[in-house]
Motif scaffolding. Structure first.
Motif, PDB file in Angstrom:
ATOM      1  N   LEU A  15     118.769  30.102 -25.306  1.00 23.02           N
ATOM      2  CA  LEU A  15     117.542  30.778 -24.871  1.00 23.02           C
ATOM      3  C   LEU A  15     116.411  30.567 -25.875  1.00 23.02           C
ATOM      4  CD1 LEU A  15     118.951  34.224 -23.645  1.00 23.02           C
ATOM      5  CD2 LEU A  15     118.367  32.210 -22.276  1.00 23.02           C
ATOM      6  N   SER A  16     115.214  30.436 -25.342  1.00 22.78           N
ATOM      7  CA  SER A  16     114.041  30.255 -26.197  1.00 22.78           C
ATOM      8  C   SER A  16     113.250  31.544 -26.309  1.00 22.78           C
ATOM      9  CB  SER A  16     113.130  29.170 -25.614  1.00 22.78           C
ATOM     10  OG  SER A  16     113.635  27.903 -25.914  1.00 22.78           O
ATOM     11  N   CYS A  17     112.355  31.546 -27.284  1.00 26.08           N
ATOM     12  CA  CYS A  17     111.420  32.652 -27.482  1.00 26.08           C
ATOM     13  C   CYS A  17     110.744  32.980 -26.162  1.00 26.08           C
ATOM     14  CB  CYS A  17     110.364  32.232 -28.504  1.00 26.08           C
ATOM     15  SG  CYS A  17     108.894  33.258 -28.559  1.00 26.08           S
ATOM     16  N   PRO A  18     110.554  34.219 -25.774  1.00 26.14           N
ATOM     17  CA  PRO A  18     110.884  35.434 -26.530  1.00 26.14           C
ATOM     18  C   PRO A  18     112.170  36.117 -26.075  1.00 26.14           C
ATOM     19  CG  PRO A  18     109.382  36.023 -24.767  1.00 26.14           C
ATOM     20  CD  PRO A  18     109.747  34.550 -24.569  1.00 26.14           C
ATOM     21  N   LEU A  19     113.000  35.419 -25.254  1.00 25.93           N
ATOM     22  CA  LEU A  19     114.145  36.095 -24.643  1.00 25.93           C
ATOM     23  C   LEU A  19     115.153  36.694 -25.629  1.00 25.93           C
ATOM     24  CD1 LEU A  19     114.753  33.884 -21.476  1.00 25.93           C
ATOM     25  CD2 LEU A  19     113.844  36.205 -21.582  1.00 25.93           C
ATOM     26  N   VAL A  21     114.835  38.071 -28.555  1.00 29.56           N
ATOM     27  CA  VAL A  21     114.340  39.337 -29.103  1.00 29.56           C
ATOM     28  C   VAL A  21     114.286  40.411 -28.008  1.00 29.56           C
ATOM     29  CG1 VAL A  21     112.209  40.403 -29.926  1.00 29.56           C
ATOM     30  CG2 VAL A  21     113.103  38.398 -31.081  1.00 29.56           C
ATOM     31  N   ILE A  22     113.863  40.017 -26.819  1.00 31.91           N
ATOM     32  CA  ILE A  22     113.766  40.972 -25.712  1.00 31.91           C
ATOM     33  C   ILE A  22     115.142  41.505 -25.329  1.00 31.91           C
ATOM     34  CG2 ILE A  22     113.267  41.136 -23.243  1.00 31.91           C
ATOM     35  CD1 ILE A  22     110.869  39.248 -23.791  1.00 31.91           C
ATOM     36  N   PHE A  25     116.486  43.902 -27.990  1.00 33.90           N
ATOM     37  CA  PHE A  25     115.892  45.247 -27.940  1.00 33.90           C
ATOM     38  C   PHE A  25     116.535  46.075 -26.831  1.00 33.90           C
ATOM     39  CE2 PHE A  25     112.242  48.148 -26.872  1.00 33.90           C
ATOM     40  CZ  PHE A  25     112.268  48.848 -28.064  1.00 33.90           C
ATOM     41  N   LYS A  26     116.785  45.400 -25.691  1.00 34.32           N
ATOM     42  CA  LYS A  26     117.391  46.084 -24.559  1.00 34.32           C
ATOM     43  C   LYS A  26     118.783  46.612 -24.930  1.00 34.32           C
ATOM     44  CE  LYS A  26     115.976  44.598 -20.102  1.00 34.32           C
ATOM     45  NZ  LYS A  26     116.032  43.532 -19.088  1.00 34.32           N
ATOM     46  N   ALA A  52     111.177  39.557 -38.229  1.00 29.61           N
ATOM     47  CA  ALA A  52     109.936  40.241 -37.828  1.00 29.61           C
ATOM     48  C   ALA A  52     110.251  41.423 -36.912  1.00 29.61           C
ATOM     49  CB  ALA A  52     109.017  39.256 -37.106  1.00 29.61           C
ATOM     50  N   TRP A  53     111.152  41.181 -35.973  1.00 24.82           N
ATOM     51  CA  TRP A  53     111.555  42.243 -35.047  1.00 24.82           C
ATOM     52  C   TRP A  53     112.168  43.427 -35.818  1.00 24.82           C
ATOM     53  CZ3 TRP A  53     116.446  44.251 -34.130  1.00 24.82           C
ATOM     54  CH2 TRP A  53     116.541  45.121 -33.058  1.00 24.82           C
ATOM     55  N   GLN A  56     109.492  45.427 -37.589  1.00 28.73           N
ATOM     56  CA  GLN A  56     108.655  46.216 -36.681  1.00 28.73           C
ATOM     57  C   GLN A  56     109.401  47.388 -36.063  1.00 28.73           C
ATOM     58  OE1 GLN A  56     105.326  46.062 -36.015  1.00 28.73           O
ATOM     59  NE2 GLN A  56     105.180  44.510 -37.598  1.00 28.73           N
ATOM     60  N   THR A  57     110.695  47.196 -35.774  1.00 27.11           N
ATOM     61  CA  THR A  57     111.430  48.265 -35.087  1.00 27.11           C
ATOM     62  C   THR A  57     112.212  49.146 -36.047  1.00 27.11           C
ATOM     63  OG1 THR A  57     113.360  46.846 -34.755  1.00 27.11           O
ATOM     64  CG2 THR A  57     111.708  46.863 -32.999  1.00 27.11           C
TER      65      THR A  57
END
Lengths: 82, 169
Positions: A15-19, A21-22, A25-26, A52-53, A56-57
Motif C-alpha cells: 500500500l502507498s501513502c496515505p493508506l 497511516v489511515i 489510525f483506524k 510523524a504520525w 502528532q497522535t
C-alpha cells in the motif's frame, strides 16, 4: 532485542501513502491503552510518515526495523494511555 | 482531545490529478487526529458528485510524465514524449490518459479518489460546497453525495481563521 508482546497485526505491504497511516489510525482506535500494534509496510516513505504520525497522535513507536533485502519495514506502535 | 489541530482546505480543481491532493491530505490529517474541513469551489465542486468522472488532460500539463503501467520494466520506465498538437487532436486521448493514470495508481497501491473521499467522510472530514459556484454552474445538492454542508466564503473563513493549516489547492 526484547520479544515484544503484540496484541494486533496490520499488514500494509503493497500500500502507498496515505493508506498505511489511515489504516493504522483506524486499528489503533480499537485498541486499549498500552496495547501494541505491529505494522508491516513496503512504502519507503513510511519511516518518516509513521514517526510523524506518532508525534502528532502521541502514540509512541516502541520499536521499528527495516529489512532491506525484502524492502519491508516493521513498526511496533503502542496505543497511548489516555 | 481538547486541542485538536485544525486544517482548512480549498479544493478548486476538478481534474483527476488534482482530485488526489485534497482527499489525500484530508484523510491523512484525520488519521493524525486533526479536525478537517474542505471547501469545494469552482471546478472542485465536481469532486462532490455522486460518481466522480474526473479525467486528466495531458496537453494542459506539459511536465506530466507519460508512462505505460504495463509491459516489460524498461518499457514502463520510458517517458513517451508526445507533442501537444498531437495530444490535443487525437480523439479519446484524454480518456486513454485517464485510464493509464488510474491503472498506474492502482498498481502502486494508491487508493482511488472515491475510496479516499469515503475515508474522509467516515473519519469526520466536513465537506463544504460553495453555494455561489453551485448556482453559477447549475449544481444542486441532489447532484452531490449526502452529508455535505453548503456554505459561502464566510463559512470557510470562519473555520480557516482558527485553523493551524490552510491550503488552497
Amino acid at each position: 532485542m526484547n520479544e515484544i508482546q503484540v496484541d494486533q497485526v496490520l499488514d500494509c505491504r503493497g500500500l502507498s501513502c496515505p493508506l498505511p497511516v489511515i489504516k493504522t489510525f483506524k486499528v489503533i482506535n480499537e485498541l486499549r491503552g498500552g496495547e501494541i500494534l505491529k505494522i508491516m509496510t513496503t512504502d519507503p516513505g513510511s519511516i518518516n510518515d509513521f514517526n510523524a504520525w506518532s508525534r502528532q497522535t502521541g502514540n509512541p513507536i516502541v520499536q521499528q526495523s527495516e529489512d532491506p533485502s525484502i524492502g519491508e519495514f516493521l513498526f511496533f506502535v503502542q496505543k497511548k494511555v489516555n | 482531545m481538547a486541542d485538536r489541530k485544525k486544517m482548512a482546505l480549498i479544493a478548486s480543481k476538478g481534474t483527476l490529478d488534482w482530485a488526489y491532493p485534497p482527499f489525500i491530505l484530508a484523510s491523512t490529517a484525520a488519521a493524525l487526529d486533526m479536525e478537517v474541513k474542505i471547501f469545494f469551489t469552482f471546478y472542485g465542486l465536481t469532486l462532490l458528485k455522486k460518481k466522480i468522472t474526473a479525467k486528466v488532460a495531458p496537453q494542459t500539463n506539459p511536465a506530466m510524465p507519460m508512462k505505460l503501467p504495463f509491459g516489460p520494466e524498461f518499457v514502463q520506465g520510458l517517458n513517451i514524449p508526445l507533442p501537444n498538437v498531437l495530444m490535443g487532436n487525437i480523439p479519446g486521448f484524454e480518456t486513454a490518459a485517464t485510464i493509464l493514470m488510474k491503472e498506474t495508481f492502482k498498481k502502486k497501491g494508491v487508493a482511488t479518489v472515491e475510496e479516499l473521499r469515503s475515508i474522509c467522510i467516515e473519519s469526520g472530514v466536513e465537506l463544504i460546497s460553495c453555494q455561489m459556484t453551485m448556482d453559477v454552474f447549475g449544481f444542486s445538492t441532489n447532484d452531490f453525495i449526502e452529508g455535505i454542508t453548503v456554505g459561502g466564503a464566510a463559512t470557510f473563513l470562519d473555520f480557516a481563521a482558527g485553523a493551524d493549516i490552510q491550503l488552497f489547492i
